[in-house]
Each structure stands twice: as C-alpha cells, then as structure tokens.
Design an enzyme around this catalytic site. Structure first.
Site, PDB file in Angstrom:
ATOM      1  CB  CYS A 271       1.601  18.243  14.863  1.00 37.58           C
ATOM      2  SG  CYS A 271       2.666  19.426  15.607  1.00 37.58           S
TER       3      CYS A 271
HETATM    4  N1  SAJ Z   1      -5.738  21.869   7.866  1.00 35.45           N
HETATM    5  C1  SAJ Z   1      -6.784  21.645   6.979  1.00 35.45           C
HETATM    6  N2  SAJ Z   1      -8.057  21.836   7.415  1.00 35.45           N
HETATM    7  C2  SAJ Z   1      -8.339  22.235   8.695  1.00 35.45           C
HETATM    8  C3  SAJ Z   1      -7.247  22.451   9.580  1.00 35.45           C
HETATM    9  C4  SAJ Z   1      -5.963  22.268   9.147  1.00 35.45           C
HETATM   10  O1  SAJ Z   1      -6.564  21.280   5.819  1.00 35.45           O
HETATM   11  O2  SAJ Z   1      -9.504  22.411   9.025  1.00 35.45           O
HETATM   12  C5  SAJ Z   1      -4.362  21.643   7.404  1.00 35.45           C
HETATM   13  C6  SAJ Z   1      -3.496  22.885   7.512  1.00 35.45           C
HETATM   14  O3  SAJ Z   1      -3.590  23.648   6.335  1.00 35.45           O
HETATM   15  C7  SAJ Z   1      -2.113  22.285   7.694  1.00 35.45           C
HETATM   16  C8  SAJ Z   1      -2.383  21.002   8.461  1.00 35.45           C
HETATM   17  O4  SAJ Z   1      -3.768  20.698   8.262  1.00 35.45           O
HETATM   18  O5  SAJ Z   1      -1.525  21.972   6.452  1.00 35.45           O
HETATM   19  C9  SAJ Z   1      -2.114  21.112   9.963  1.00 35.45           C
HETATM   20  O6  SAJ Z   1      -2.789  22.255  10.372  1.00 35.45           O
HETATM   21  P1  SAJ Z   1      -3.013  22.584  11.969  1.00 35.45           P
HETATM   22  O7  SAJ Z   1      -3.975  23.733  12.033  1.00 35.45           O
HETATM   23  O8  SAJ Z   1      -3.354  21.360  12.691  1.00 35.45           O
HETATM   24  O9  SAJ Z   1      -1.622  23.188  12.400  1.00 35.45           O
HETATM   25  P2  SAJ Z   1      -0.341  22.483  13.007  1.00 35.45           P
HETATM   26  O10 SAJ Z   1       0.159  21.374  12.188  1.00 35.45           O
HETATM   27  O11 SAJ Z   1       0.583  23.597  13.303  1.00 35.45           O
HETATM   28  O12 SAJ Z   1      -0.886  21.805  14.339  1.00 35.45           O
HETATM   29  C10 SAJ Z   1      -0.574  22.379  15.572  1.00 35.45           C
HETATM   30  C11 SAJ Z   1      -0.825  21.279  16.565  1.00 35.45           C
HETATM   31  N3  SAJ Z   1      -0.209  21.668  17.807  1.00 35.45           N
HETATM   32  C12 SAJ Z   1       0.476  20.735  18.480  1.00 35.45           C
HETATM   33  O13 SAJ Z   1       0.602  19.600  18.112  1.00 35.45           O
HETATM   34  C13 SAJ Z   1       1.115  21.184  19.728  1.00 35.45           C
HETATM   35  C14 SAJ Z   1      -2.304  21.050  16.767  1.00 35.45           C
HETATM   36  O14 SAJ Z   1      -2.515  20.214  17.933  1.00 35.45           O
HETATM   37  C15 SAJ Z   1      -3.021  22.331  16.995  1.00 35.45           C
HETATM   38  O15 SAJ Z   1      -4.420  22.074  17.175  1.00 35.45           O
HETATM   39  C16 SAJ Z   1      -2.817  23.199  15.784  1.00 35.45           C
HETATM   40  O16 SAJ Z   1      -1.408  23.505  15.769  1.00 35.45           O
HETATM   41  C17 SAJ Z   1      -3.622  24.482  15.882  1.00 35.45           C
HETATM   42  O17 SAJ Z   1      -4.737  24.426  16.452  1.00 35.45           O
HETATM   43  O18 SAJ Z   1      -3.186  25.473  15.296  1.00 35.45           O
END
Ligand code: SAJ
Length: 443
Positions: A271
């Site tokens: 995403c």
């Molecule tokens: N990440 C960071 N720092 C942060 C948060 C995330 O480096 O503060 C990195 C993570 O390690 C990862 C990437 O960003 O590599 C994405 O992380 P994510 O927490 O956004 O997880 P995703 O990719 O699974 O995003 C999904 C998304 N859900 C949908 O699109 C339906 C996102 O909108 C959600 O907010 C997220 O999950 C969630 O909250 O877990």
C-alpha cells in the site's frame, strides 16, 4: 422485489472477484451475514485450495471458510460465467505498479472483460481496489455503458468502496473497520450503501466515486509523507547528534495535534509505497506535479541505502568492512510479526550488501527462504553458535517473538533500525540515526 428489498431479505447473490487478503475476508463477512457468495479468482490452485477448506490468508481461519462451504454459502471458481447468477459484483483485485513505477490497472481491466458477457441488468458493481481518482468512472461505469449501451444508475449501478484491510491486524478486521463508499449516481450510492450497511457496522457515504478513490489515496499518502518526515529528521538529527527516538518519545506526549511515526530501514508493503504514486501519476495529467509525494517517496526509497552506508561506517570504526566481514540481517518481512516480503526494504538492504561483495545472511522467524537472482536463500539456524560468527547483526523487522536481551548478550554488535532494543543498555547497540562519527567501539 426491488434491489433494496432484495438486500434486506438476503435474496441477492454476490460475486467477489479476487480471493486474496481483501476478497477472502470480505467473502467470509458476507457469508456470515447470510449472503451467498460466488468467489472468482484467476488462480486455479488458490480456487482448489479454498474449495478444500484451506485459507491462504492470515485473516481467514480454515474453520470459518469450512463453515461457509458447509452451509453452501460460498464457492470459489475460475469461471466468470457464474456472474450470470449474481446480482452484485465486488472487485478486489491487485493494483500494483509496473516496472516504470506507473499504475498497472490490468487486473481491473481483465476482471471487467471477464464479467462483461455475463452481466444482467440492474446489477451492482463495486470496486474496492486502491486506485487513482477516475478509475471507476473510466474502467467500470464507462466501460459497461460503452460495451452494453446501458445507462449507469438506471440499467446498472456502480460504486467505489476502498478496502481498508491491514493483514495480521489483531484489532481491526473488515467486520469492524468503518467503510467509505461513493456512487456513480445517488441511486448507485443508495443501493451500494444499503448492501455494505447490511453486513458492516459503519458505512460512510461520500458524494462521488472520485471522492471515495481520493479518500483512500489520502489515507496512505498521509502515512507515506509522515514516515518520510521522520526518516528525514533521523538523518538531520544524526548530523546534529540528537537522538530522534527520544525526540519522537517526547513529542508523543502531546495529547492533541501530533501522531507518532517512526523511522526505519524503508517503507514496504502493498500500500504505502504504491498508493501515493498512483495519485501523483494521475495528478500529472492535470499538470499538477505533487512535490510532497515525490519527495516523500524519494526519502523513503533512500532509507535502505542509508542503512547500508551506516553499516559500512560502523564496521569501519572497528577497522572492519562490508566486504571482509560477516553480516546477519534479522527480519526480512516489510513490517513486524508478518511473513509478507512485498516491497520489503530488507530485501533491498540484502541486495545492496551483496552488490558490495558482503558475506550476508539472514534470519526471520516468519520466512524460511526467499528468492534472490534465481537462487533460493535460506535463513540461518538461529542460535548462540551461529550468531557469534557474525561481526554485526542488523535488526530490520522488529518481530515480537525474538528475545532481544539474549541476542544482545550473544551478538558482537547490533545495528538496530527499529529501536526494538530501546530498553536494553549495552554499548554493543547502535540505533538508526545514532551519530557514530569518531565512535571507537570496544570489541
Ligand atoms: N513504517 C515506518 N514507520 C512508521 C510506520 C510504518 O517505517 O511509523 C513502515 C513499515 O515498517 C512498513 C511500511 O512503512 O515497511 C508500511 O507500514 P504500514 O504500517 O503502513 O503497514 P501496511 O503497509 O500494511 O499499511 C496498511 C494500510 N492499510 C490499507 O491500505 C488498507 C494502511 O492504510 C494502514 O494504516 C496500515 O496497514 C496500518 O495501520 O497497519
């Protein structure tokens, strides 16, 4: 009986196209609400496995799948002809980027070509795949009107309702996450919203499909830009000799107007790295160059390079080098406690180290092996004896099921890109963003 009544009486059958991390949980939520769901997926192996009661999706338990199969409320198939038996279609197919980092809508186009011959009048089509504003108008509404000569809102109904599935999330599932929906016309929205409200707790109707599409892209662009912000501040704080992790901890004490994000080795997943680029790509058609998104994507994409550069500097402080010494990467998945490698920055760190001639291996409790340049790379056996062979252990995914106290005791040196060792006092630990200039580490 009209559509609204048929929904209320559970007398419509629904096709879900794409039985992945979005489509299968959605199918189960629909069957639990009493609907018959015809699942359609192009992957015959996945279809067979699902019909045998085996879920390949972390959020769908086999028992739940078997229950819906047993109650004759669910079936999976590769046959689009089954569309002729349903009154609603929900499309949950992938929307990746192509090699040129441009939106790849081929899966949506293929699904629409598949259903077209079997569409019946008064059908509802809802798209859930994340995409740029205008896709539903063009590829769903416009395509059917052109090919069938039908009028949207009269002969058939079209909605866009973005998926908000976070695979592995223990707190939020499709059944308790508010859902946004936009319709091509007011009647489309009324029908679509009635359907979604019949099995979800909260459905938020918005004016158009373009608004609904933009809503989802805003949600993930918000994350992408804020993660990039803290990644950039990490490099700034390193230069200034300030602990970014302490800074974020301090800022997080503000009960309003602030939301903590954390630096890391990069941004992976299906995403966050992709969705914002869908928006900036489409905005360029309107001669709008989105500086925020492009800059944020650039900063996030640079983090694996920054991590590898820091590994080199840390080893150099000890008279060692990437080329001559042994490196262990801990955690290959793109975020903690899952086995998903998609766009994982850990894979980029691995590749960059290999390109520098490093002797690099990995361990990930969720990932036994991965493919690199047509070779199968297997994780090491993770024990005291193997850990001692490495000059540095780089923590890339902060999996919860690792004993970090034990690891710090056994390892020679730790480069912690997730601050997962924050509660362990030990000179062996170097955090992402730590200023290591002139730092002489004891062996
Ligand atoms: N990440 C960071 N720092 C942060 C948060 C995330 O480096 O503060 C990195 C993570 O390690 C990862 C990437 O960003 O590599 C994405 O992380 P994510 O927490 O956004 O997880 P995703 O990719 O699974 O995003 C999904 C998304 N859900 C949908 O699109 C339906 C996102 O909108 C959600 O907010 C997220 O999950 C969630 O909250 O877990």
């Amino acid at each position: 009986m009209d559509f609204i009544d048929a929904i209320k009486n559970r007398q419509i059958k629904i096709a879900v196209i794409g039985l992945g991390y979005v489509g299968l949980p959605l199918s189960m939520a629909l069957t639990k609400a009493g609907y018959y769901v015809q699942g359609i997926d192009c992957n015959a192996q996945r279809v067979e496995s699902i019909n045998n009661g085996h879920s390949n999706i972390i959020d769908v338990k086999d028992e739940c799948l078997q229950e819906s199969l047993k109650n004759d409320l669910f079936n999976a198939s590769t046959e689009y002809s089954l569309i002729s038996n349903v009154q609603a279609i929900i499309i949950c197919v992938p929307t990746p980027l192509n090699k040129a980092k441009e939106p790849d809508l081929s899966y949506i186009i293929k699904a629409m070509k598949g259903v077209l011959p079997y569409l019946t009048k008064q059908i509802l089509i809802s798209l859930e795949s994340t995409t740029y504003p205008g896709t539903t108008e063009e590829l769903i509404e416009g395509y059917v009107e052109k090919e069938k000569g039908w009028k949207v809102g009269e002969d058939f109904y079209v909605c866009y309702s973005p998926e908000r599935v976070d695979p592995g999330n223990k707190k939020f599932s499709v059944e308790n996450t508010p859902k946004v929906i936009g319709g091509s016309t007011q009647k489309c929205l009324q029908i679509g919203q009635t359907l979604y409200e019949s099995f979800l707790p909260k459905v938020v109707g918005v004016k158009t499909t373009r608004v609904a599409e933009m809503t989802k892209v805003l949600e993930n662009t918000f994350r992408c830009v804020n993660i990039a912000l803290v990644n950039e501040m990490t490099m700034m704080c390193e230069r200034m000799g300030i602990d970014i992790w302490e800074v974020i901890k301090g800022a997080s004490s503000k009960p309003f107007g602030f939301m903590p994000f954390y630096p890391g080795p990069g941004v992976g997943g299906h995403c966050i790295p992709l969705d914002p680029l869908y928006l900036s790509w489409e905005a360029k058609k309107y001669n709008y160059f989105n500086r925020f998104i492009e800059t944020a994507s650039d900063i996030n994409s640079n983090m694996p390079y920054y991590v590898v550069h820091q590994i080199g500097k840390i080893l150099c402080q000890q008279g060692k080098s990437i080329r001559k010494n042994k490196i262990l990467l801990l955690g290959m998945s793109y975020k903690k406690d899952i086995s998903d490698l998609r766009e994982s920055p850990s894979l980029e760190v691995y590749e960059l180290l290999k390109k520098q001639g490093a002797s690099v291996e990995y361990y990930d409790p969720y990932i036994e092996s991965f493919n690199y340049k047509d070779k199968v790379i297997k994780g090491i056996v993770f024990n005291e004896e193997t850990i001692k062979q490495f000059d540095i252990v780089v923590l890339l995914s902060d999996h919860s099921n690792i004993d970090y106290n034990w690891l710090v005791e056994k390892a020679t040196l730790i480069y912690d890109t997730r601050n997962v060792c924050k509660d362990i006092e030990n000179h062996k630990i170097i955090k992402l963003g730590q200023n290591i200039e002139g730092m002489y580490l004891e062996n």
